[in-house]
Motif scaffolding. Structure first.
Motif, mmCIF file in Angstrom:
data_model
loop_
_atom_site.group_PDB
_atom_site.id
_atom_site.type_symbol
_atom_site.label_atom_id
_atom_site.label_comp_id
_atom_site.label_asym_id
_atom_site.label_seq_id
_atom_site.Cartn_x
_atom_site.Cartn_y
_atom_site.Cartn_z
ATOM 1 N N LEU A 153 0.830 -1.124 -0.004
ATOM 2 C CA LEU A 153 -0.100 0.067 0.167
ATOM 3 C C LEU A 153 0.870 1.401 -0.035
ATOM 4 O O LEU A 153 2.088 1.152 0.411
ATOM 5 C CB LEU A 153 -0.855 -0.091 1.114
ATOM 6 C CG LEU A 153 -2.012 -0.957 1.327
ATOM 7 C CD1 LEU A 153 -2.571 -1.027 2.929
ATOM 8 C CD2 LEU A 153 -2.840 -1.046 0.473
ATOM 9 N N GLY A 154 0.251 2.502 -0.288
ATOM 10 C CA GLY A 154 0.944 3.677 -0.147
ATOM 11 C C GLY A 154 1.464 4.139 -1.496
ATOM 12 O O GLY A 154 1.553 3.360 -2.601
ATOM 13 N N ARG A 155 2.056 5.353 -1.565
ATOM 14 C CA ARG A 155 2.340 6.023 -2.684
ATOM 15 C C ARG A 155 3.626 5.303 -3.135
ATOM 16 O O ARG A 155 3.915 5.067 -4.469
ATOM 17 C CB ARG A 155 2.559 7.488 -2.726
ATOM 18 C CG ARG A 155 2.929 8.345 -3.754
ATOM 19 C CD ARG A 155 3.018 9.762 -3.416
ATOM 20 N NE ARG A 155 3.798 10.372 -4.298
ATOM 21 C CZ ARG A 155 4.735 11.074 -3.662
ATOM 22 N NH1 ARG A 155 4.894 11.578 -2.641
ATOM 23 N NH2 ARG A 155 5.950 11.378 -4.455
ATOM 24 N N ARG A 156 4.472 4.856 -2.378
ATOM 25 C CA ARG A 156 5.673 4.276 -2.751
ATOM 26 C C ARG A 156 5.847 2.795 -2.661
ATOM 27 O O ARG A 156 6.850 2.295 -2.499
ATOM 28 C CB ARG A 156 7.075 5.156 -2.259
ATOM 29 C CG ARG A 156 6.927 6.652 -2.977
ATOM 30 C CD ARG A 156 8.231 7.060 -2.367
ATOM 31 N NE ARG A 156 8.096 8.538 -2.969
ATOM 32 C CZ ARG A 156 9.058 9.491 -2.455
ATOM 33 N NH1 ARG A 156 10.106 8.954 -1.896
ATOM 34 N NH2 ARG A 156 9.024 10.664 -3.214
ATOM 35 N N ASP A 157 4.712 2.333 -2.214
ATOM 36 C CA ASP A 157 4.661 0.667 -1.929
ATOM 37 C C ASP A 157 5.651 0.462 -0.588
ATOM 38 O O ASP A 157 6.274 -0.502 -0.768
ATOM 39 C CB ASP A 157 5.127 -0.026 -3.036
ATOM 40 C CG ASP A 157 4.167 0.030 -4.224
ATOM 41 O OD1 ASP A 157 3.110 0.032 -4.098
ATOM 42 O OD2 ASP A 157 4.791 -0.522 -5.439
ATOM 43 N N ARG A 158 5.641 1.275 0.280
ATOM 44 C CA ARG A 158 6.278 1.077 1.314
ATOM 45 C C ARG A 158 5.415 0.339 2.488
ATOM 46 O O ARG A 158 6.151 -0.203 3.428
ATOM 47 C CB ARG A 158 6.816 2.552 2.016
ATOM 48 C CG ARG A 158 7.810 3.137 1.272
ATOM 49 C CD ARG A 158 8.991 2.493 1.167
ATOM 50 N NE ARG A 158 9.904 3.280 0.324
ATOM 51 C CZ ARG A 158 11.016 2.952 -0.155
ATOM 52 N NH1 ARG A 158 11.419 1.689 0.293
ATOM 53 N NH2 ARG A 158 11.898 3.828 -0.893
ATOM 54 N N VAL A 159 4.228 0.512 2.543
ATOM 55 C CA VAL A 159 3.458 0.006 3.692
ATOM 56 C C VAL A 159 2.883 -1.483 3.079
ATOM 57 O O VAL A 159 2.719 -1.857 2.079
ATOM 58 C CB VAL A 159 2.069 0.727 4.062
ATOM 59 C CG1 VAL A 159 1.292 0.044 5.090
ATOM 60 C CG2 VAL A 159 2.457 2.122 4.383
ATOM 61 N N LEU A 160 3.230 -2.539 3.982
ATOM 62 C CA LEU A 160 3.119 -3.904 3.588
ATOM 63 C C LEU A 160 1.801 -4.325 4.653
ATOM 64 O O LEU A 160 1.906 -4.381 5.813
ATOM 65 C CB LEU A 160 4.232 -4.705 3.864
ATOM 66 C CG LEU A 160 4.357 -6.040 3.369
ATOM 67 C CD1 LEU A 160 4.064 -6.218 1.969
ATOM 68 C CD2 LEU A 160 5.669 -6.628 3.860
ATOM 69 N N MET A 161 0.919 -5.170 4.083
ATOM 70 C CA MET A 161 -0.065 -5.754 4.893
ATOM 71 C C MET A 161 -0.283 -7.244 4.450
ATOM 72 O O MET A 161 -0.021 -7.535 3.401
ATOM 73 C CB MET A 161 -1.416 -5.130 4.831
ATOM 74 C CG MET A 161 -1.746 -3.755 5.490
ATOM 75 S SD MET A 161 -3.323 -3.089 5.223
ATOM 76 C CE MET A 161 -4.088 -4.254 6.198
ATOM 77 N N GLY A 162 -0.593 -8.070 5.349
ATOM 78 C CA GLY A 162 -0.400 -9.460 4.913
ATOM 79 C C GLY A 162 -1.305 -10.371 6.049
ATOM 80 O O GLY A 162 -1.655 -10.067 6.912
#
Length: 188
Positions: A153-162
């Motif tokens: 997630l996030g603008r720069r693909d830095r937030v990760l959910m699993g």
């Protein structure tokens, strides 16, 4: 009749020659296009490597009765994972978790492999480490295979959910702890 044939020949020659001139461009140069795009020459460095920190929580169910005197609590656990990313498709995880029902502590290290995909990818990994089982059971070596799915997630693909499943299997007894959990983290 000569004119259309000449025109078609010139267009065919142009269609063949245009891609050849594009491949002859040098690698160094400026980047044309919006900020952080990969249009044109040049581009940005490899940001697929790095470190991520994740918070894990979910259900944890022991396959057998807890020893007498062990803490009793809800079938839940909390934990954290630190990951060293080698590339987008693999990483090395070090994680720790505390299971409230039975008071178990689980600590393990191992690789996790990811499928190609954006923003969702599937994961599979195998970890090895220790499980501390209170009240006479003690310390056990354990294997923890893991499967799941992750979403950037996030603008720069830095937030990760699993969302993951992992059976923690102590070698030498103690019963398996089945964990079904979510995590959220940030990739630096």
């Amino acid at each position: 009749m000569k004119r259309p044939v000449t025109l078609c020949g010139a267009l065919a020659l142009l269609a063949v020659a245009a891609p050849l001139t594009a491949s002859a461009q040098e690698r160094d140069g400026r980047t044309d296009g919006p900020e952080e795009s990969e249009y044109g020459k040049g581009g940005y460095g490899d940001n697929r490597r790095g470190v991520s920190l994740q918070f894990d929580w979910g259900a944890a169910i022991n396959s057998r009765e807890n020893p007498a005197g062990a803490p009793e609590g809800p079938p839940l656990f909390v934990g954290a994972t630190v990951s060293l990313w080698g590339d987008d498709w693999y990483r090395l995880d070090a994680s720790g978790a505390y299971v409230f029902d039975g008071g178990r502590f689980i600590g393990n290290v191992g690789p996790t492999f990811r499928t190609w995909g954006w923003p969702v990818s599937f994961t599979a990994g195998i970890k090895a480490g220790a499980i501390v089982i209170p009240e006479g059971e003690g310390l056990r070596f354990a294997l923890s295979p893991q499967i799941g799915a992750e979403l950037f997630l996030g603008r720069r693909d830095r937030v990760l959910m699993g969302l993951h499943y992992s059976p923690d299997i102590p070698i030498g007894g103690g019963g398996v702890t089945n964990r079904l959990f979510m995590n959220i983290g940030y990739r630096f």
